[in-house]
Design a protein around this motif. Structure first.
Motif: not given
Lengths: 351, 81
Positions: A90, A121, B11, B13, B16, B48-51, B60, B63, B65-67, B71
């Motif tokens: 982003e 992505s 995907c 992640n 998960r 959101v561009l990155s999943t 939101v 995004y 990353r895998l929290p 969290e």
């Protein structure tokens, strides 16, 4: 003058994880410095092999290289993931919006290297870039740089070939991404973008800055490192095993005729061979290293490795959802040609 | 009632994150509806561009990353209050 108990507690919590990282780094460095001694002790003292025997040489090579590469990979992946947690797709999109060709391509290639990216992505990233008006050539510079400069390959090149070769790999990867993107931009690639891409609207739901704490970043980096290392360590061990066999048993200069500088066809052949080998990048570099000791040329080996990491068919096919096959073929063609050219250049320049 | 959306085309992640979110909902035992959003257009409508991405009650919260479970639980608690 007594410290407030609550504040000491808080300080302790803030510094525990960074301190752990620091202590690990020191242990890492100590171990790193003792690797050859440990390998010598293991092979020649504990097992009792002769340093002149083929088996002794191969085993010594193996027990030196395996911990060395695994140490390097672990350290490198941790640092890279930690650094990348400060960047996002982003943010890259915002930074590249309104950039022209040229400088835009350079910035995109640089951002492609440091932005965390997973191939799943690729599609939203592509659409997001297009939607914010970033030229397609600039978008492609980003998409080329992302896989071409691979941190696993970089760590292994650094460990096995030294910092000069690693730097050459990094710089030539960036040049390929910049020039490849500019070239694609000249071919009017808009024709080959699927219709629906132009229709998507990206929302403004989120801010650019993330609120992660240092502890979050360290935990994320630790988890990714464990994940990646547990995925590739076996390939590394097998690759080094094969490399160690070559090191001890194949005669010097054995490969000069087929992979040396005078064999002009070896560079394109190496690139073609590298395309289907993506998942084994970690295992291939140690083999390539052993081949170079036996007379393979550096340019040929570098071209092979770039082809292994950059041209992966599954990732190209993901892009098929947003661009037509024609553009994917152009993309592969340009990157492959650039890698072949880089291979020749190194074979010519470095003797 | 919490309205939770897990953004991701499918995907590893993303799956998960869905499991982690389900676990967080179960531990808190709050009424919640978890929805998987796999359509790229819908994902990107959130910016959101990155999943994977996580949306709680239209906001939101994460995004790219895998929290961790802690969290996610924290965000859910914040949204209940």
């Amino acid at each position: 003058m007594t410290t407030h108990p609550a504040s000491t507690l808080q300080n302790k919590q803030n510094w525990r994880l960074p301190l752990l990282v620091l202590v690990t780094a020191v242990l890492w460095l100590i171990l790193w410095g003792q690797l050859q001694n440990l390998a010598d002790w293991f092979t020649y003292q504990l097992i009792g092999l002769s340093a002149d025997s083929h088996l002794g040489q191969s085993l010594n090579f193996f027990v030196y290289d395996v911990p060395k590469i695994l140490l390097l990979l672990t350290g490198m992946i941790f640092l890279v993931t930690l650094a990348r947690s400060f960047f996002s797709a982003e943010q890259a999109r915002a930074a590249l919006g309104g950039r022209r060709e040229g400088f835009g391509n350079l910035l995109a290639a640089g951002l492609g290297v440091i932005t965390p990216f997973c191939s799943c992505s690729a599609v939203p990233l592509f659409i997001g870039f297009v939607e914010s008006g970033i030229p397609l050539g600039v978008t492609f510079s980003f998409l080329i740089a992302t896989p071409v400069i691979n941190e696993i390959a970089l760590a292994m090149l650094f460990g096995l070939f030294g910092w000069k070769v690693a730097a050459l790999y990094l710089v030539s990867g960036l040049v390929i991404a910049v020039l490849g993107g500019i070239l694609i931009g000249r071919l009017k690639p808009e024709r080959y973008v699927e219709e629906f891409v132009w229709q998507v609207k990206v929302g403004k739901g989120i801010g650019i800055t993330s609120k992660l704490t240092l502890d979050d970043r360290i935990r994320d980096a630790g988890r990714s490192t464990r994940e990646i290392v547990s995925k590739v360590w076996l390939f590394v061990v097998i690759g080094i095993g094969i490399g160690a066999g070559i090191h001890g048993y194949v005669p010097e200069d054995f490969l000069v005729d087929v992979m040396g500088r005078s064999a002009w066809w070896s560079v394109p052949a190496a690139v073609l061979l590298g395309i289907p080998l993506y998942s084994n990048a970690a295992g291939i570099i140690p083999i390539a290293h052993a081949l170079m000791e036996k007379g393979a040329a550096l340019g040929t080996v570098l071209a092979f490795m770039m082809s292994v990491v950059a041209l992966s068919l599954p990732e190209m096919l993901i892009l098929k959802r947003v661009i037509k096959l024609r553009l994917i073929i152009i993309f592969i063609g340009i990157v492959a040609a650039a890698i072949v050219f880089t291979g020749y250049l190194f074979n010519l320049v470095i003797g | 009632m919490l309205n939770i959306k897990v953004l991701g085309p499918g995907c590893a992640n993303c799956k998960r994150l869905e499991q982690i979110t389900q676990k967080a909902v179960d531990t808190l035992s709050v009424p919640a509806q978890i929805e998987k959003v796999t359509d790229y257009g819908e994902i990107m409508a959130f910016g959101v561009l990155s999943t994977p991405g996580l949306v709680v009650n239209g906001q939101v919260v994460s995004y790219g990353r895998l929290p961790s479970l802690a969290e996610v639980t924290g965000w859910l608690v914040d949204s209940i209050e």
